[in-house]
Design a protein around this motif. Structure first.
Motif: not given
Length: 372
Positions: A136-139, A220-221, A233-234, A226-227
């Motif tokens: 979901l996040i590349k790097s 970061l949240g 998030i919960t 978005k990702a």
């Protein structure tokens, strides 16, 4: 005439006070007058569900008061008084997966909820690690503007996810907890984190200095949100960690507002002491939970190694604090919330409190660890 004027003035004052307390972060700051471990009661939140078949730490067959504590206070009763006098509400020592010592004070018990404050930063880091593993996040080398493109206009296009994790973003942020007009008050008491985030700007070039600021973790949240593309998030925490780890109790994550709220990822995970301890156990076991790899071991290793490159501080990495250079690390929150982990000693310590007191907790944790 004067009477009517006084009445009008009084009515105007009452209206102003009402508006101040109902809708303004400054009013809430004044009313609540600094953070409290019961603050989970004043914010909207999303629920986390405990397991119907929870994991429970077994009680040691030979429980004892840690030797380092008896050096401070010679009897068990004196140790308990020491912890109580230093504003402790929960103190757990878990060695080799067994509870060696567990006490609750000042009206708290095993089932009492405590606000994590900044210990939630470490959990946010865990979820970023999960999101990287899930693709979901590349790097962590990606610029945060890949997910929050609106921040390009603020000059944050060179800030990477790694910078946020290491607190080296260079973003301007007032971390003061006693200034009702500062960023920290806006993020904690405000009701629109997305709007507050959109105002963040650079102060120095990223990767040039360490500065502990909650704005990094809330960014970061926002990246996580978005990702996750529609999943909260919960919910992600429930699916990736809370459920698989067999948490004993329901919990929650506080939001900025009730409708379409965003998790306060820089703080405000509300749970019980034993379940906080499990988060420490997950890292102690290199992200593996009873045979299932919940977080990549490489992420745990990267999160807990000393790194002083590119402005990073030796005592902080990926939202974890290092109390020494001996391989131990800890989650930490204001008012003295801690989950201390010492892999070499197979040791976890949880301390939750209404305030820090005068104990010097990180140093005390390392002294306790030295006795095992």
């Amino acid at each position: 005439m004067r009477q009517r004027t006084r009445v009008a003035q009084l009515a105007g004052s009452l209206l102003l006070v009402s508006l101040l307390f109902s809708s303004c972060q400054v009013g809430r700051f004044i009313y609540y007058n600094f953070a409290n471990i019961t603050d989970y009661k004043i914010f909207p939140s999303r629920p986390l569900t405990g397991s119907s078949a929870p994991f429970r730490f077994p009680q040691s067959s030979r429980p004892n008061v840690p030797n380092a504590l008896t050096a401070i206070a010679p009897t068990e009763q004196a140790v308990e008084q020491f912890l109580k006098d230093n504003k402790t509400v929960a103190f757990l020592v878990i060695h080799r997966d067994s509870i060696q010592y567990e006490r609750y004070f000042n009206g708290y018990e095993e089932s009492s909820t405590v606000a994590s404050f900044s210990m939630a930063k470490s959990v946010t880091s865990m979820l970023v690690g999960c999101a990287v593993e899930d693709g979901l996040i590349k790097s962590v080398e990606e610029p945060l503007t890949n997910y929050l493109p609106q921040l390009k206009q603020n000059g944050l296009e060179n800030v990477t996810i790694r910078h946020l994790l290491q607190m080296t973003s260079g973003i301007e942020f007032n971390e003061s907890y006693v200034n009702p007009f500062g960023h920290a008050a806006s993020f904690y008491y405000g009701r629109n984190l997305r709007k507050s985030i959109a105002k963040l700007k650079p102060e120095v070039a990223p990767g040039t200095r360490f500065q502990y600021i909650s704005g990094n973790t809330q960014l970061l949240g926002a990246v996580l949100e978005k990702a996750l593309a529609g999943k909260t998030i919960t919910t992600y925490l429930q699916e990736k960690l809370w459920g698989p780890m067999g948490m004993e109790y329901d919990a929650s994550w506080s939001l900025d507002k009730k409708k379409d709220g965003l998790e306060k990822t820089f703080c405000c995970l509300n749970a019980r002491a034993r379940d906080f301890a499990k988060l420490g156990r997950l890292y102690l076991k290199q992200g593996n939970w009873n045979g299932k790899q919940l977080i990549p071991a490489s992420w745990v290793q990267e999160s807990t190694k000393i790194d002083t490159t590119q402005g990073s501080a030796w005592h902080y990495q990926y939202q974890w604090w290092f109390p020494s250079n001996q391989g131990d690390y800890m989650m930490q929150g204001i008012l003295g919330q801690y989950v201390y982990v010492n892999p070499a000693k197979d040791l976890i310590i949880v301390r939750l409190g209404k305030d820090y007191g005068d104990a010097g907790w990180p140093g005390l944790f390392t002294r306790i660890a030295a006795k095992y």
